[in-house]
Design a protein around this motif. Structure first.
Motif, PDB file in Angstrom:
ATOM      1  N   ASP A 135      -4.697   5.425  -5.178  1.00  8.49           N
ATOM      2  CA  ASP A 135      -5.993   6.084  -5.301  1.00  8.49           C
ATOM      3  C   ASP A 135      -7.015   5.332  -4.444  1.00  8.49           C
ATOM      4  N   LEU A 136      -6.902   5.520  -3.142  1.00  9.82           N
ATOM      5  CA  LEU A 136      -7.799   4.868  -2.199  1.00  9.82           C
ATOM      6  C   LEU A 136      -8.714   5.922  -1.581  1.00  9.82           C
ATOM      7  N   MET A 182       0.845  -1.165   0.000  1.00  8.25           N
ATOM      8  CA  MET A 182       0.000   0.000   0.000  1.00  8.25           C
ATOM      9  C   MET A 182       0.898   1.239   0.000  1.00  8.25           C
ATOM     10  N   SER A 183       0.433   2.264  -0.681  1.00  5.14           N
ATOM     11  CA  SER A 183       1.189   3.508  -0.771  1.00  5.14           C
ATOM     12  C   SER A 183       0.262   4.689  -0.511  1.00  5.14           C
ATOM     13  N   VAL A 184       0.783   5.732   0.063  1.00  5.10           N
ATOM     14  CA  VAL A 184      -0.009   6.954   0.233  1.00  5.10           C
ATOM     15  C   VAL A 184      -0.343   7.563  -1.118  1.00  5.10           C
ATOM     16  N   ASN A 185       0.344   7.134  -2.168  1.00  6.21           N
ATOM     17  CA  ASN A 185       0.069   7.628  -3.515  1.00  6.21           C
ATOM     18  C   ASN A 185      -1.003   6.814  -4.233  1.00  6.21           C
TER      19      ASN A 185
END
Length: 178
Positions: A6-7, A1-4
């Motif tokens: 699109d969640l 998971m990445s802060v970038n």
């Protein structure tokens, strides 16, 4: 998971972090949490040159802000599990680094963002090792350890890491009393 990624929950969480920082409510983030704090406060999150998974030496920077958080501690062995890293938000001070990740931690007033995991317990490490074997197998590199080595080093390193965490959390809690 990445802060970038699109969640749907990332944008509202970044707004919440900015609001908390604006109100000077002390923020504390480990790994993804540190990345979220960095991004919310103007930093960027990018791929790290190599993944860091397992035990690794973290150096405490030689500056007044780092000494505020760590006292005389110059380095410690921390736990890592990341493939990305954050930049320092404007006004933040780097307080930790490692051989494979320059920005292991920053402080900005009462806020503390970390790339490394000081919060680890035996149960967490066992769970991550069990769940992460495929990622480790697919991630060769100088900062990645096999689960057998992670587990073998745990008895010697976990208790010392927990003492580092206690000191950081005690210091962070002082910011809540203001």
């Amino acid at each position: 998971m990445s802060v970038n990624d699109d969640l749907p929950w990332i944008a509202p969480l970044l707004s919440l972090i900015r609001e908390a920082a604006h109100q000077q409510l002390p923020l504390l983030g480990h790994c993804l949490g540190g990345q979220l704090i960095s991004k919310a406060l103007g930093g960027v999150v990018t791929r790290n040159p190599t993944k860091e998974i397992g035990w690794g030496r973290v150096s405490v920077e030689d500056n007044a802000v780092a000494r505020h958080w760590f006292g005389s501690l110059a380095h410690f062995d921390s736990f890592h599990w990341h493939g990305e890293t954050f930049s320092l938000p404007r006004g933040a001070t780097r307080i930790m680094s490692s051989a494979h990740c320059a920005n292991q931690g920053f402080a900005l007033g009462p806020h503390l963002g970390m790339q490394c995991h000081v919060e680890m317990t035996r149960a967490l490490i066992e769970t991550w090792c069990n769940d992460g074997e495929a990622e480790i197998a697919a991630s060769p590199g100088p900062g990645v350890q096999q689960t057998a080595r992670i587990r073998a080093e745990m008895p010697a390193k976990l208790e010392a890491l927990q003492r580092v965490a206690e000191g950081l959390y005690d210091r962070w809690l002082e910011g809540l009393k203001r």
